[in-house]
Enzyme design. Structure first.
Site, PDB file in Angstrom:
ATOM      1  N   TRP A   7      10.620   8.785  59.727  1.00  0.00           N
ATOM      2  CA  TRP A   7      12.003   8.724  59.270  1.00  0.00           C
ATOM      3  C   TRP A   7      12.008   8.511  57.755  1.00  0.00           C
ATOM      4  O   TRP A   7      11.049   8.004  57.194  1.00  0.00           O
ATOM      5  CB  TRP A   7      12.791   7.610  59.970  1.00  0.00           C
ATOM      6  CG  TRP A   7      12.259   6.206  59.779  1.00  0.00           C
ATOM      7  CD1 TRP A   7      11.443   5.515  60.610  1.00  0.00           C
ATOM      8  CD2 TRP A   7      12.535   5.327  58.669  1.00  0.00           C
ATOM      9  NE1 TRP A   7      11.166   4.261  60.106  1.00  0.00           N
ATOM     10  CE2 TRP A   7      11.832   4.116  58.916  1.00  0.00           C
ATOM     11  CE3 TRP A   7      13.285   5.421  57.498  1.00  0.00           C
ATOM     12  CZ2 TRP A   7      11.874   3.025  58.034  1.00  0.00           C
ATOM     13  CZ3 TRP A   7      13.327   4.351  56.621  1.00  0.00           C
ATOM     14  CH2 TRP A   7      12.626   3.166  56.896  1.00  0.00           C
ATOM     15  N   GLU A  47      10.734  -6.636  50.304  1.00  0.00           N
ATOM     16  CA  GLU A  47      10.172  -5.305  50.544  1.00  0.00           C
ATOM     17  C   GLU A  47       9.945  -4.546  49.238  1.00  0.00           C
ATOM     18  O   GLU A  47       8.974  -3.796  49.102  1.00  0.00           O
ATOM     19  CB  GLU A  47      11.106  -4.496  51.447  1.00  0.00           C
ATOM     20  CG  GLU A  47      11.288  -5.050  52.858  1.00  0.00           C
ATOM     21  CD  GLU A  47      10.085  -4.789  53.758  1.00  0.00           C
ATOM     22  OE1 GLU A  47       9.163  -4.054  53.342  1.00  0.00           O
ATOM     23  OE2 GLU A  47      10.073  -5.324  54.883  1.00  0.00           O
ATOM     24  N   GLU A  85       5.601   1.570  54.061  1.00  0.00           N
ATOM     25  CA  GLU A  85       6.387   0.388  53.723  1.00  0.00           C
ATOM     26  C   GLU A  85       7.377   0.677  52.592  1.00  0.00           C
ATOM     27  O   GLU A  85       8.450   0.059  52.527  1.00  0.00           O
ATOM     28  CB  GLU A  85       5.457  -0.751  53.301  1.00  0.00           C
ATOM     29  CG  GLU A  85       4.630  -1.340  54.428  1.00  0.00           C
ATOM     30  CD  GLU A  85       5.393  -2.413  55.203  1.00  0.00           C
ATOM     31  OE1 GLU A  85       6.293  -3.043  54.605  1.00  0.00           O
ATOM     32  OE2 GLU A  85       5.080  -2.614  56.385  1.00  0.00           O
ATOM     33  N   HIS A 112      11.069   1.073  53.312  1.00  0.00           N
ATOM     34  CA  HIS A 112      11.898  -0.063  53.732  1.00  0.00           C
ATOM     35  C   HIS A 112      12.772  -0.567  52.597  1.00  0.00           C
ATOM     36  O   HIS A 112      13.987  -0.719  52.745  1.00  0.00           O
ATOM     37  CB  HIS A 112      11.004  -1.201  54.244  1.00  0.00           C
ATOM     38  CG  HIS A 112      10.117  -0.805  55.375  1.00  0.00           C
ATOM     39  ND1 HIS A 112       9.114  -1.622  55.849  1.00  0.00           N
ATOM     40  CD2 HIS A 112      10.067   0.318  56.125  1.00  0.00           C
ATOM     41  CE1 HIS A 112       8.499  -1.011  56.848  1.00  0.00           C
ATOM     42  NE2 HIS A 112       9.049   0.167  57.026  1.00  0.00           N
ATOM     43  N   GLU A 136       3.011  -9.359  59.053  1.00  0.00           N
ATOM     44  CA  GLU A 136       3.641  -8.202  59.682  1.00  0.00           C
ATOM     45  C   GLU A 136       4.445  -8.626  60.906  1.00  0.00           C
ATOM     46  O   GLU A 136       5.534  -8.093  61.161  1.00  0.00           O
ATOM     47  CB  GLU A 136       2.588  -7.158  60.071  1.00  0.00           C
ATOM     48  CG  GLU A 136       1.912  -6.486  58.893  1.00  0.00           C
ATOM     49  CD  GLU A 136       2.820  -5.521  58.145  1.00  0.00           C
ATOM     50  OE1 GLU A 136       3.992  -5.347  58.515  1.00  0.00           O
ATOM     51  OE2 GLU A 136       2.341  -4.940  57.158  1.00  0.00           O
ATOM     52  N   THR A 168       7.693 -10.243  59.567  1.00  0.00           N
ATOM     53  CA  THR A 168       8.697  -9.291  59.120  1.00  0.00           C
ATOM     54  C   THR A 168       9.282  -8.510  60.291  1.00  0.00           C
ATOM     55  O   THR A 168      10.468  -8.151  60.283  1.00  0.00           O
ATOM     56  CB  THR A 168       8.127  -8.330  58.067  1.00  0.00           C
ATOM     57  OG1 THR A 168       6.902  -7.761  58.554  1.00  0.00           O
ATOM     58  CG2 THR A 168       7.846  -9.053  56.770  1.00  0.00           C
ATOM     59  N   ASP A 197       8.556  -0.234  62.374  1.00  0.00           N
ATOM     60  CA  ASP A 197       7.410   0.020  61.492  1.00  0.00           C
ATOM     61  C   ASP A 197       6.538  -1.225  61.371  1.00  0.00           C
ATOM     62  O   ASP A 197       5.309  -1.152  61.444  1.00  0.00           O
ATOM     63  CB  ASP A 197       7.896   0.391  60.092  1.00  0.00           C
ATOM     64  CG  ASP A 197       8.076   1.895  59.905  1.00  0.00           C
ATOM     65  OD1 ASP A 197       7.910   2.640  60.881  1.00  0.00           O
ATOM     66  OD2 ASP A 197       8.386   2.309  58.773  1.00  0.00           O
ATOM     67  N   GLU A 198       7.196  -2.367  61.155  1.00  0.00           N
ATOM     68  CA  GLU A 198       6.449  -3.619  60.985  1.00  0.00           C
ATOM     69  C   GLU A 198       5.645  -3.937  62.246  1.00  0.00           C
ATOM     70  O   GLU A 198       4.509  -4.425  62.164  1.00  0.00           O
ATOM     71  CB  GLU A 198       7.403  -4.772  60.667  1.00  0.00           C
ATOM     72  CG  GLU A 198       8.308  -4.551  59.463  1.00  0.00           C
ATOM     73  CD  GLU A 198       7.573  -4.567  58.139  1.00  0.00           C
ATOM     74  OE1 GLU A 198       6.332  -4.577  58.122  1.00  0.00           O
ATOM     75  OE2 GLU A 198       8.247  -4.570  57.089  1.00  0.00           O
ATOM     76  N   HIS A 253       2.552  -1.754  62.274  1.00  0.00           N
ATOM     77  CA  HIS A 253       1.576  -2.247  61.300  1.00  0.00           C
ATOM     78  C   HIS A 253       0.925  -3.547  61.762  1.00  0.00           C
ATOM     79  O   HIS A 253      -0.273  -3.765  61.541  1.00  0.00           O
ATOM     80  CB  HIS A 253       2.259  -2.451  59.944  1.00  0.00           C
ATOM     81  CG  HIS A 253       2.800  -1.192  59.352  1.00  0.00           C
ATOM     82  ND1 HIS A 253       3.788  -1.165  58.389  1.00  0.00           N
ATOM     83  CD2 HIS A 253       2.484   0.116  59.598  1.00  0.00           C
ATOM     84  CE1 HIS A 253       4.051   0.096  58.066  1.00  0.00           C
ATOM     85  NE2 HIS A 253       3.280   0.886  58.789  1.00  0.00           N
TER      86      HIS A 253
END
Length: 396
Positions: free
Chosen positions: A95, A138, A176, A179, A229, A232, A261-262, A265
């Site tokens: 995305w 971020e 990242e 974000h 991670e 977050t 995403d976090e 990761h």
């Protein structure tokens, strides 16, 4: 990649004095101090000037991993390619911020922008303070890539190295990067925040850097990133939940995508530490205990806007109060990692390893007890202005 001494001092509740290391008493612009940083055999004195952001005061340890252990990470190159790089997504399948924002090339841009602003009007100031703090964290991404590239044995030696570790660091950074871009643009379009003050805060934070006390040591570094991670993931997940409660489904989607995403990761970093426990259980559990004794410093703990020397403390208090990231979350993350890495089941450890094992496994309940006591002693919350929202006052 933003969360520490005395993490549970009595105060209003996001991290009740949950900033590691605590520096509140040292941040007054009237307080001059010398911070002693060890660089090889030299000690360098840095005098804090009134116009400068807060600084840490502790001796920095560097290159604490024995040189022979660098070979462990070299031997894991192929393993990392098969097991870690798979947690990256191809750019064409990722995305992008524009997927969630009004399209400036569209004839309907004005109407889309009006709808975004109307939804934003229903969201309270305390939520925006936390969202801004999360976004600033971020946006300090250059600092986090720099930190990863201090780690011995896994750094990107050339800036374009083809080792698996270097590829991961660059691609992780690229993922990242979206974000901060997305949250920054959303906040700009919302009209609810003072973007110039926010932009100053970002510049201050990147300029200040961070010192998570990982000592150029990938054992410590990957334990730190595993914790961060997950932190977050929890924080962005909770901002998504709150946005939904306030009726902004688009903002909830934005925060939810960042949280996903976090989580991905987190999975990669925890797998690295899991592998280290398999190869070197004694060294890894000792590193785990060392990192937790220092407390996990939030990556944005040197946050500053040019005015408030205790900005991170105040932002953290609001996040604790509204339930975005709390002292309970800190204990929960530690408990999760202890279970994820099966620390309680480790056998064949040295005496130092067994002590580290006992310390880490016994820490979550101790943290919970401290949190309960702190909440019981909490005083009536202050109300303070935040430059990020045009100096409107918010309850801490």
């Amino acid at each position: 990649m933003a969360l520490k001494i005395n993490p549970f001092a009595p105060q209003s509740p996001k991290f009740p004095s949950f900033h590691f290391p605590q520096m509140a008493s040292l941040r007054s612009p009237k307080f001059f101090m010398a911070s002693t940083l060890r660089s090889g055999s030299q000690e360098v004195e840095n005098l804090k000037k009134p116009s400068m952001p807060p600084r840490e005061v502790h001796v920095q340890v560097t290159h604490s991993m024995p040189p022979q252990k660098i070979e462990i990470f070299k031997s894991l190159e192929d393993w990392a390619e098969r097991n870690i790089l798979v947690h990256l997504k191809p750019v064409e399948k990722c995305w992008q911020p524009q997927d969630f924002l009004p399209d400036p090339a569209s004839d309907g841009f004005d109407e889309q922008l009006k709808e975004l602003r109307e939804r934003a009007k229903e969201i309270p100031d305390d939520y925006f303070v936390v969202l801004v703090g999360d976004m600033i964290t971020e946006e300090a991404l250059p600092t986090y890539q720099t930190m990863l590239n201090t780690l011995d044995g896994v750094r990107d030696e050339t800036g374009a190295s083809l080792t698996s570790w270097a590829i991961w660091t660059r691609a992780w950074t690229a993922e990242e990067n979206r974000h901060g871009d997305l949250l920054n643009k959303y906040l700009y379009l919302s009209g609810r925040v003072d973007m110039r003050q926010i932009e100053k805060s970002i510049q201050y934070l990147i300029g200040s850097g961070m010192d998570p006390r990982t000592e150029n040591n990938p054992y410590l570094g990957f334990i730190y990133t595993s914790f961060q991670e997950r932190a977050t993931f929890i924080s962005h997940g909770n901002t998504a939940r709150h946005a939904k409660e306030h009726g902004d489904m688009k903002l909830a989607q934005i925060c939810g995508m960042i949280a996903s995403d976090e989580k991905r990761h987190e999975t990669a970093y925890t797998k690295i530490v899991e592998k280290l426990f398999e190869i070197d259980p004694d060294g890894t559990v000792v590193a785990f205990a060392d990192m937790m004794r220092k407390k996990i410093s939030m990556p944005a703990h040197l946050m500053f806007d040019g005015h408030d020397d205790n900005l991170f403390e105040h932002y953290s208090s609001i996040a604790q109060r509204i339930g975005v990231y709390t002292a309970k979350d800190y204990a929960d993350i530690l408990e999760f990692l202890v279970g994820r890495w099966k620390v309680e089941k480790l056998t064949g450890l040295s005496g130092e390893g067994r002590k580290a094992q006992d310390y880490v496994c016994g820490l979550p309940p101790r943290i919970r007890k401290l949190e309960e006591r702190a909440q019981g002693r909490a005083k009536e919350a202050e109300t303070l202005p935040f430059s990020w929202i045009f100096d409107r006052k918010v309850v801490l």
